[in-house]
Design a protein around this motif. Structure first.
Motif, mmCIF file in Angstrom:
data_model
loop_
_atom_site.group_PDB
_atom_site.id
_atom_site.type_symbol
_atom_site.label_atom_id
_atom_site.label_comp_id
_atom_site.label_asym_id
_atom_site.label_seq_id
_atom_site.Cartn_x
_atom_site.Cartn_y
_atom_site.Cartn_z
ATOM 1 N N LEU A 382 0.832 -1.205 0.000
ATOM 2 C CA LEU A 382 0.000 0.000 0.000
ATOM 3 C C LEU A 382 0.872 1.263 0.000
ATOM 4 O O LEU A 382 0.545 2.246 -0.675
ATOM 5 N N VAL A 383 1.971 1.249 0.748
ATOM 6 C CA VAL A 383 2.862 2.406 0.758
ATOM 7 C C VAL A 383 3.518 2.580 -0.608
ATOM 8 O O VAL A 383 3.636 3.705 -1.115
ATOM 9 N N ALA A 384 3.930 1.475 -1.234
ATOM 10 C CA ALA A 384 4.537 1.561 -2.567
ATOM 11 C C ALA A 384 3.545 2.109 -3.583
ATOM 12 O O ALA A 384 3.910 2.920 -4.449
ATOM 13 N N ALA A 385 2.291 1.682 -3.490
ATOM 14 C CA ALA A 385 1.266 2.192 -4.405
ATOM 15 C C ALA A 385 1.051 3.681 -4.191
ATOM 16 O O ALA A 385 0.951 4.462 -5.158
ATOM 17 N N ALA A 386 0.973 4.102 -2.927
ATOM 18 C CA ALA A 386 0.781 5.523 -2.634
ATOM 19 C C ALA A 386 1.962 6.344 -3.139
ATOM 20 O O ALA A 386 1.792 7.427 -3.721
ATOM 21 N N ASP A 437 9.609 2.018 -11.162
ATOM 22 C CA ASP A 437 9.524 0.695 -11.780
ATOM 23 C C ASP A 437 9.791 -0.408 -10.761
ATOM 24 O O ASP A 437 9.171 -1.473 -10.806
ATOM 25 N N HIS A 438 10.696 -0.145 -9.805
ATOM 26 C CA HIS A 438 10.950 -1.120 -8.754
ATOM 27 C C HIS A 438 9.729 -1.298 -7.857
ATOM 28 O O HIS A 438 9.378 -2.414 -7.467
ATOM 29 N N ARG A 439 9.088 -0.180 -7.521
ATOM 30 C CA ARG A 439 7.887 -0.251 -6.682
ATOM 31 C C ARG A 439 6.785 -1.029 -7.405
ATOM 32 O O ARG A 439 6.117 -1.884 -6.806
ATOM 33 N N LEU A 440 6.589 -0.725 -8.677
ATOM 34 C CA LEU A 440 5.530 -1.394 -9.434
ATOM 35 C C LEU A 440 5.817 -2.885 -9.589
ATOM 36 O O LEU A 440 4.894 -3.715 -9.552
ATOM 37 N N ASP A 445 4.368 -8.359 -8.229
ATOM 38 C CA ASP A 445 4.773 -9.672 -7.722
ATOM 39 C C ASP A 445 3.899 -10.084 -6.541
ATOM 40 O O ASP A 445 3.517 -11.257 -6.399
ATOM 41 N N HIS A 446 3.565 -9.128 -5.709
ATOM 42 C CA HIS A 446 2.696 -9.425 -4.566
ATOM 43 C C HIS A 446 1.279 -9.753 -5.031
ATOM 44 O O HIS A 446 0.641 -10.686 -4.533
ATOM 45 N N TYR A 447 0.787 -8.994 -6.005
ATOM 46 C CA TYR A 447 -0.592 -9.195 -6.472
ATOM 47 C C TYR A 447 -0.732 -10.509 -7.239
ATOM 48 O O TYR A 447 -1.699 -11.261 -7.043
ATOM 49 N N LEU A 448 0.244 -10.802 -8.101
ATOM 50 C CA LEU A 448 0.145 -11.980 -8.954
ATOM 51 C C LEU A 448 0.574 -13.258 -8.241
ATOM 52 O O LEU A 448 -0.083 -14.300 -8.353
ATOM 53 N N ASN A 449 1.662 -13.178 -7.491
ATOM 54 C CA ASN A 449 2.252 -14.387 -6.909
ATOM 55 C C ASN A 449 2.150 -14.466 -5.393
ATOM 56 O O ASN A 449 2.560 -15.467 -4.801
ATOM 57 N N GLY A 450 1.649 -13.396 -4.770
ATOM 58 C CA GLY A 450 1.580 -13.391 -3.320
ATOM 59 C C GLY A 450 2.934 -13.271 -2.653
ATOM 60 O O GLY A 450 3.083 -13.587 -1.459
#
Length: 459
Positions: A382-386, A437-440, A445-450
Motif C-alpha cells: 500500500l505504501v509503494a502504491a501511494a 519501476d521497482h515499486r511497481l 509480484d505481490h498481487y500476482l504471486n503473493g
C-alpha cells in the motif's frame, strides 16, 4: 569548507507564558493541532517564494515550527503526556508541505526519526524516558533513551538517517569501542543526508562497529567539536530542507545513546522494525501530495482572478444574451475546465491511495511487535502504491500547471506571483531518488504471486 556546528546559532523559541528553562507544555486537546497547522501553513505561504529564492539555511523555518510546537506532536501517549497519532502527523506534514514542501520534508524526517528507539530498541523493553544526570546504581544496565519523549521534553529537531549506506556511497559510518571504564563508542566517517543536518539539535545515524556486522542506531549532538557539516547549496529543489554532508571525527557516543540495533541478517529483523523505512516513505509521500495540492490551489486562485475580468458595462444587471442567460466568461472555457478537472481528479486519486496506506501503517504501528510478516507485506504494498501514484501525480500536476498559468496575469514571480516553477522543482527533487519501476514490480509480484517484499531497511 566544513565547519563545526554551533547550537547557539538558533536560540530556543518559547511561548511568552513558558517559565525559563522549562519545555512548553503540549496543548491539552489534540483537536487544536489542525488549527495550529493551518495558521503556520498560512504564515509559511506568505514568503515561501522569497525564502526559496534566498536558499538560506532554514533556521527561521525551524523557529516557526518550534514556536507552533509541531516537532513535539508525535509523542507516544503516556500518563504525563498526550500524543497525537501517525494519522495526525501525516496530516500536519501534508498541509505544511502545501505551503512550503522543504519545511514539510524537515518535519517528515524528524517524525520518522523520533521513533527510532521504538523501531530499533529491544522488543517489549521500556526505554528510559529521558536523559538524566542522576547517578545510577553500580553495575546497573543502561537503557536506551525513549527518543520521542526526549524530543518533546528537550524541544529537539532531529535529522540524519539510519538506513544502511548504498554500496556506491562508500563504507558509511564506523564505530570503535571507547577506551576506559566508561564504555561507549567512538564515531567516525562521512555521510550525506537529505534533510535537516544544518539545523538539527540532534542527529540519529546508523553505524557499524568496525565497519561490518550489525548496524547500531546512535544519537549524536551536532554541536560536538568533532562534527562538521557541509550544506548542500546546489540543489534544484527542496532548497530549504537543510540537506548536507556530515563528517564525524572521533565523536564519543555514550552507551545510553545507542538507541537500538539493526541486525545485518534481514531474516533476523522483526517486521515491526521494518516499518521504519515505510513510515519515512509514507511521510515523504505526504510531502509530495502537499506539493501537488498546494500548486493546484495556487493555480486555481490565479486562474479565478484572471478569468473574473472587468465587471459588465451594465453592472450586475447588465445585458444578457439573446436567450436570457448571462454572457459566458473566460472561466467557462471548456479546455480550461477540462484541464483543471483532469488535475483535480489526479490529486483526488492520489489522496485516496495515500489515505488508505496511512490507515494501514497506523494499524501496523499500533500492533508493534505483534505485527506479522504478512501484515507488514500488505502495508509495504500500500505504501509503494501511494508513493508511485503520488509521485507521478505531483510531477504531472506541477508540469501541467506551468502550461496553464503561462502568460496569466499575476502568475509571474517577477511581478509578485507565486513562482510556479518552485512546485515543479520541488516535486522533481523529491521524487527523483524513487524508482517507480521497482515499486511497481514489487506490487505486481505481490498481487500476482503473493510474494512478500524483502524486509529491507533501504528506503
Amino acid at each position: 569548507m566544513s565547519t563545526p556546528r554551533k547550537s547557539p546559532k538558533r536560540p530556543a523559541v518559547r511561548t511568552a507564558s513558558a517559565p525559563a528553562g522549562r519545555a512548553v507544555d503540549r496543548p491539552a486537546d489534540d483537536e487544536i493541532w489542525p488549527r495550529v497547522t493551518r495558521e503556520l501553513a498560512d504564515d509559511l505561504a506568505v514568503d515561501a517564494l522569497t525564502r526559496d529564492r534566498a536558499g538560506k539555511a532554514p533556521f527561521d523555518e525551524v523557529a516557526r515550527l518550534q514556536e507552533a510546537g509541531l516537532p513535539a506532536l508525535l509523542t507516544a501517549p503516556g500518563p504525563s503526556r498526550r500524543g497525537a497519532d501517525w494519522r495526525a502527523a501525516c496530516a500536519v506534514v501534508r498541509e505544511i508541505s502545501a505551503a512550503d514542501s522543504s519545511v514539510g520534508e524537515l518535519l517528515a524526517h524528524h517524525y520518522a526519526l523520533s521513533w527510532s528507539s521504538r523501531f530499533f530498541g529491544p522488543a517489549h523493553e521500556a526505554p528510559a524516558p529521558r536523559a538524566s544526570s542522576a547517578p545510577e546504581a553500580p553495575g546497573a544496565a543502561r537503557r536506551p533513551l525513549a527518543l520521542d519523549v526526549c524530543t518533546a521534553e528537550e524541544r529537539w529537531l532531529l535529522a540524519g538517517g539510519v538506513e544502511p549506506p548504498r554500496p556506491a556511497t562508500g563504507p558509511g559510518l564506523v564505530l570503535t569501542p571507547a577506551e576506559g571504564s566508561g564504555g561507549g563508542w567512538i564515531l567516525d566517517g562521512r555521510r550525506t543526508f537529505a534533510s535537516g543536518v544544518t539545523v538539527a539539535d540532534r542527529l540519529v545515524v546508523g553505524a557499524r562497529p568496525g565497519g561490518t556486522g550489525d548496524l547500531l542506531v546512535v544519537l549524536v549532538d551536532p554541536a560536538h567539536p568533532g562534527v562538521f557539516t557541509d550544506a548542500g547549496t546546489d540543489r534544484v529543489g527542496q532548497r530549504l530542507a537543510g540537506a548536507g554532508t556530515v563528517t564525524f571525527d572521533h565523536v564519543p557516543v555514550p552507551s545510553e545513546h545507542v538507541l537500538g540495533v539493526l541486525p545485518h541478517d534481514e531474516h533476523a529483523v522483526a517486521p515491526f522494525t521494518t516499518l521504519a523505512p515505510l513510515a519515512l516513505r509514507l511521510l515523504l509521500t505526504q510531502v509530495g501530495l502537499g506539493i501537488a495540492e498546494g500548486a493546484l490551489a495556487e493555480a486555481r486562485d490565479i486562474s479565478r482572478a484572471d478569468q473574473a475580468g472587468p465587471a459588465p458595462a451594465g453592472g450586475a444587471d447588465g445585458p444578457a444574451t439573446a436567450d436570457g442567460t448571462a454572457p459566458a466568461g473566460a472561466g467557462d472555457d471548456p479546455y480550461l475546465l477540462l484541464a483543471y478537472g483532469e488535475l483535480a481528479t489526479a490529486a483526488h486519486a492520489a489522496a485516496a491511495v495515500v489515505e488508505r496506506a496511512t490507515d494501514a501503517l497506523a494499524r501496523g504501528l499500533h500492533a508493534e511487535w505483534s505485527l506479522t510478516p504478512e501484515e507488514r507485506a500488505d502495508i509495504s504494498v500500500l505504501v509503494a502504491a501511494a508513493e508511485t501514484v503520488t509521485g507521478r501525480a505531483a510531477v504531472h500536476i506541477t508540469t501541467r500547471i506551468l502550461e496553464l498559468v503561462d502568460g496569466t496575469a499575476g502568475a509571474d514571480s517577477r511581478a509578485g506571483g507565486p513562482g510556479f516553477d518552485r512546485f515543479w522543482r520541488n516535486a522533481r527533487a523529491l521524487t527523483a531518488p524513487t524508482r517507480a519501476d521497482h515499486r511497481l514490480r514489487d506490487i505486481g509480484d505481490h498481487y500476482l504471486n503473493g510474494t512478500h517484499a524483502r524486509l529491507t531497511l533501504l528506503a
